[in-house]
Design a protein around this motif. Structure first.
Motif, PDB file in Angstrom:
ATOM      1  N   PHE A 101       0.928  -1.202  -0.021  1.00 28.61           N
ATOM      2  CA  PHE A 101       0.091   0.167   0.023  1.00 28.61           C
ATOM      3  C   PHE A 101       0.904   1.214  -0.119  1.00 28.61           C
ATOM      4  N   LYS A 102       2.045   1.224   0.191  1.00 34.03           N
ATOM      5  CA  LYS A 102       2.958   2.283   0.246  1.00 34.03           C
ATOM      6  C   LYS A 102       3.622   2.463  -1.304  1.00 34.03           C
ATOM      7  N   ASN A 103       3.602   1.390  -2.190  1.00 29.71           N
ATOM      8  CA  ASN A 103       4.092   1.472  -3.400  1.00 29.71           C
ATOM      9  C   ASN A 103       3.240   2.478  -4.363  1.00 29.71           C
ATOM     10  N   PHE A 104       3.953   3.608  -4.912  1.00 34.61           N
ATOM     11  CA  PHE A 104       3.572   4.628  -6.013  1.00 34.61           C
ATOM     12  C   PHE A 104       2.638   3.836  -6.907  1.00 34.61           C
ATOM     13  N   TYR A 105       3.241   2.661  -7.728  1.00 40.84           N
ATOM     14  CA  TYR A 105       2.599   2.033  -8.849  1.00 40.84           C
ATOM     15  C   TYR A 105       1.257   1.340  -8.396  1.00 40.84           C
ATOM     16  N   PHE A 106       1.234   0.662  -7.411  1.00 40.36           N
ATOM     17  CA  PHE A 106       0.144   0.001  -6.959  1.00 40.36           C
ATOM     18  C   PHE A 106      -1.000   1.049  -6.527  1.00 40.36           C
ATOM     19  N   LEU A 107      -0.677   2.376  -5.892  1.00 40.75           N
ATOM     20  CA  LEU A 107      -1.525   3.183  -5.643  1.00 40.75           C
ATOM     21  C   LEU A 107      -2.169   3.914  -6.874  1.00 40.75           C
ATOM     22  N   SER A 108      -1.222   4.106  -7.674  1.00 41.77           N
ATOM     23  CA  SER A 108      -1.755   4.841  -9.104  1.00 41.77           C
ATOM     24  C   SER A 108      -2.726   3.772  -9.874  1.00 41.77           C
ATOM     25  N   ALA A 109      -2.311   2.521  -9.934  1.00 35.06           N
ATOM     26  CA  ALA A 109      -3.186   1.534 -10.428  1.00 35.06           C
ATOM     27  C   ALA A 109      -4.436   1.299  -9.888  1.00 35.06           C
ATOM     28  N   LEU A 110      -4.502   1.392  -8.485  1.00 34.28           N
ATOM     29  CA  LEU A 110      -5.562   1.331  -7.802  1.00 34.28           C
ATOM     30  C   LEU A 110      -6.699   2.457  -8.063  1.00 34.28           C
ATOM     31  N   PHE A 111      -6.319   3.630  -7.941  1.00 35.39           N
ATOM     32  CA  PHE A 111      -6.738   5.049  -8.326  1.00 35.39           C
ATOM     33  C   PHE A 111      -7.322   4.836  -9.759  1.00 35.39           C
ATOM     34  N   PHE A 112      -6.505   4.500 -10.546  1.00 38.50           N
ATOM     35  CA  PHE A 112      -7.125   4.483 -12.195  1.00 38.50           C
ATOM     36  C   PHE A 112      -8.313   3.347 -12.213  1.00 38.50           C
ATOM     37  N   LEU A 113      -8.027   2.191 -11.633  1.00 35.93           N
ATOM     38  CA  LEU A 113      -8.931   1.198 -11.564  1.00 35.93           C
ATOM     39  C   LEU A 113     -10.445   1.827 -10.871  1.00 35.93           C
ATOM     40  N   ILE A 114     -10.371   2.430  -9.680  1.00 38.58           N
ATOM     41  CA  ILE A 114     -11.455   2.818  -9.103  1.00 38.58           C
ATOM     42  C   ILE A 114     -12.002   4.058 -10.047  1.00 38.58           C
ATOM     43  N   TRP A 115     -11.374   4.936 -10.597  1.00 36.07           N
ATOM     44  CA  TRP A 115     -11.722   5.919 -11.566  1.00 36.07           C
ATOM     45  C   TRP A 115     -12.684   5.411 -12.708  1.00 36.07           C
ATOM     46  N   MET A 116     -11.994   4.352 -13.154  1.00 33.32           N
ATOM     47  CA  MET A 116     -12.482   3.704 -14.424  1.00 33.32           C
ATOM     48  C   MET A 116     -13.906   2.920 -14.229  1.00 33.32           C
ATOM     49  N   LEU A 117     -13.901   2.393 -13.027  1.00 26.43           N
ATOM     50  CA  LEU A 117     -14.928   1.502 -12.628  1.00 26.43           C
ATOM     51  C   LEU A 117     -16.373   2.405 -12.069  1.00 26.43           C
ATOM     52  N   PHE A 118     -16.064   3.539 -11.498  1.00 26.03           N
ATOM     53  CA  PHE A 118     -17.038   4.354 -10.979  1.00 26.03           C
ATOM     54  C   PHE A 118     -17.366   5.785 -11.313  1.00 26.03           C
ATOM     55  N   PHE A 119     -16.470   6.434 -11.895  1.00 29.39           N
ATOM     56  CA  PHE A 119     -16.440   7.924 -12.065  1.00 29.39           C
ATOM     57  C   PHE A 119     -16.134   8.379 -13.455  1.00 29.39           C
ATOM     58  N   ASP A 120     -15.836   7.596 -14.382  1.00 34.09           N
ATOM     59  CA  ASP A 120     -15.623   7.548 -15.657  1.00 34.09           C
ATOM     60  C   ASP A 120     -16.933   7.820 -16.580  1.00 34.09           C
ATOM     61  N   SER A 121     -16.991   8.372 -17.496  1.00 33.70           N
ATOM     62  CA  SER A 121     -18.293   8.360 -18.348  1.00 33.70           C
ATOM     63  C   SER A 121     -18.631   6.965 -18.828  1.00 33.70           C
ATOM     64  N   ASP A 125     -17.986   4.315 -17.279  1.00 31.63           N
ATOM     65  CA  ASP A 125     -18.068   3.243 -16.185  1.00 31.63           C
ATOM     66  C   ASP A 125     -18.686   2.047 -16.242  1.00 31.63           C
ATOM     67  N   ILE A 126     -18.627   1.025 -15.487  1.00 30.03           N
ATOM     68  CA  ILE A 126     -19.174  -0.006 -15.676  1.00 30.03           C
ATOM     69  C   ILE A 126     -20.627  -0.105 -15.362  1.00 30.03           C
ATOM     70  N   ILE A 127     -21.281   0.732 -14.764  1.00 26.85           N
ATOM     71  CA  ILE A 127     -22.738   0.555 -14.472  1.00 26.85           C
ATOM     72  C   ILE A 127     -23.484   1.266 -15.915  1.00 26.85           C
ATOM     73  N   THR A 128     -22.803   2.216 -16.517  1.00 27.13           N
ATOM     74  CA  THR A 128     -23.146   2.607 -17.720  1.00 27.13           C
ATOM     75  C   THR A 128     -23.309   1.791 -18.691  1.00 27.13           C
ATOM     76  N   GLN A 129     -21.960   0.791 -18.895  1.00 29.28           N
ATOM     77  CA  GLN A 129     -21.843  -0.185 -19.664  1.00 29.28           C
ATOM     78  C   GLN A 129     -22.803  -1.269 -19.614  1.00 29.28           C
ATOM     79  N   ILE A 130     -23.266  -1.538 -18.333  1.00 26.73           N
ATOM     80  CA  ILE A 130     -24.206  -2.520 -18.230  1.00 26.73           C
ATOM     81  C   ILE A 130     -25.568  -2.175 -18.670  1.00 26.73           C
ATOM     82  N   LYS A 131     -26.016  -0.853 -18.323  1.00 27.22           N
ATOM     83  CA  LYS A 131     -27.223  -0.352 -18.876  1.00 27.22           C
ATOM     84  C   LYS A 131     -27.152  -0.107 -20.473  1.00 27.22           C
ATOM     85  N   LEU A 132     -26.214   0.135 -20.889  1.00 29.70           N
ATOM     86  CA  LEU A 132     -26.131   0.176 -22.554  1.00 29.70           C
ATOM     87  C   LEU A 132     -26.144  -1.231 -23.032  1.00 29.70           C
ATOM     88  N   GLY A 133     -25.489  -2.061 -22.227  1.00 23.57           N
ATOM     89  CA  GLY A 133     -25.628  -3.651 -22.883  1.00 23.57           C
ATOM     90  C   GLY A 133     -27.274  -4.083 -22.952  1.00 23.57           C
TER      91      GLY A 133
END
Length: 100
Positions: free
Chosen positions: A12-32, A34-42
């Motif tokens: 949890f102190k690793n910069f790359y792990f934190l960056s990847a975790l932030f990116f994953l959370i951003w893409m799953l929940f906050f991006d245009s 996101d996974i919820i939008t993709q399910i609705k579109l499907g």
């Protein structure tokens, strides 16, 4: 006594792990996209494909009915009498409505 920072696992102190975790959370929940939008579109796409199939079937059915009507004068007269309540000039038309 250890400080809080020392108790945190090393990953949890690793910069790359934190960056990847932030990116994953951003893409799953906050991006245009996101996974919820993709399910609705499907689901919407599946509904539209079902509607497309239904209307394609109806188009074929209407084309067949049209061909039958254009080639058969008796069928055309029957349709005109039943559906559009048309009649010949020398006829009287009575409509019987059954009560339920």
């Amino acid at each position: 006594m250890k400080r809080f920072y020392e108790k945190v696992p090393r990953i949890f102190k690793n910069f790359y792990f934190l960056s990847a975790l932030f990116f994953l959370i951003w893409m799953l929940f906050f991006d245009s996209n996101d996974i919820i939008t993709q399910i609705k579109l499907g689901h919407k796409q599946a509904e539209l494909e079902n509607a497309k199939e239904f209307y394609e079937h109806k188009i074929v059915e209407v084309k067949n009915d049209r061909e039958a009507l254009l080639n058969n004068k008796e069928l055309l007269e029957k349709l005109a009498r039943e559906k559009y309540l048309m009649k010949k000039e020398s006829e009287d038309l009575y409509i019987i409505v059954e009560e339920e």
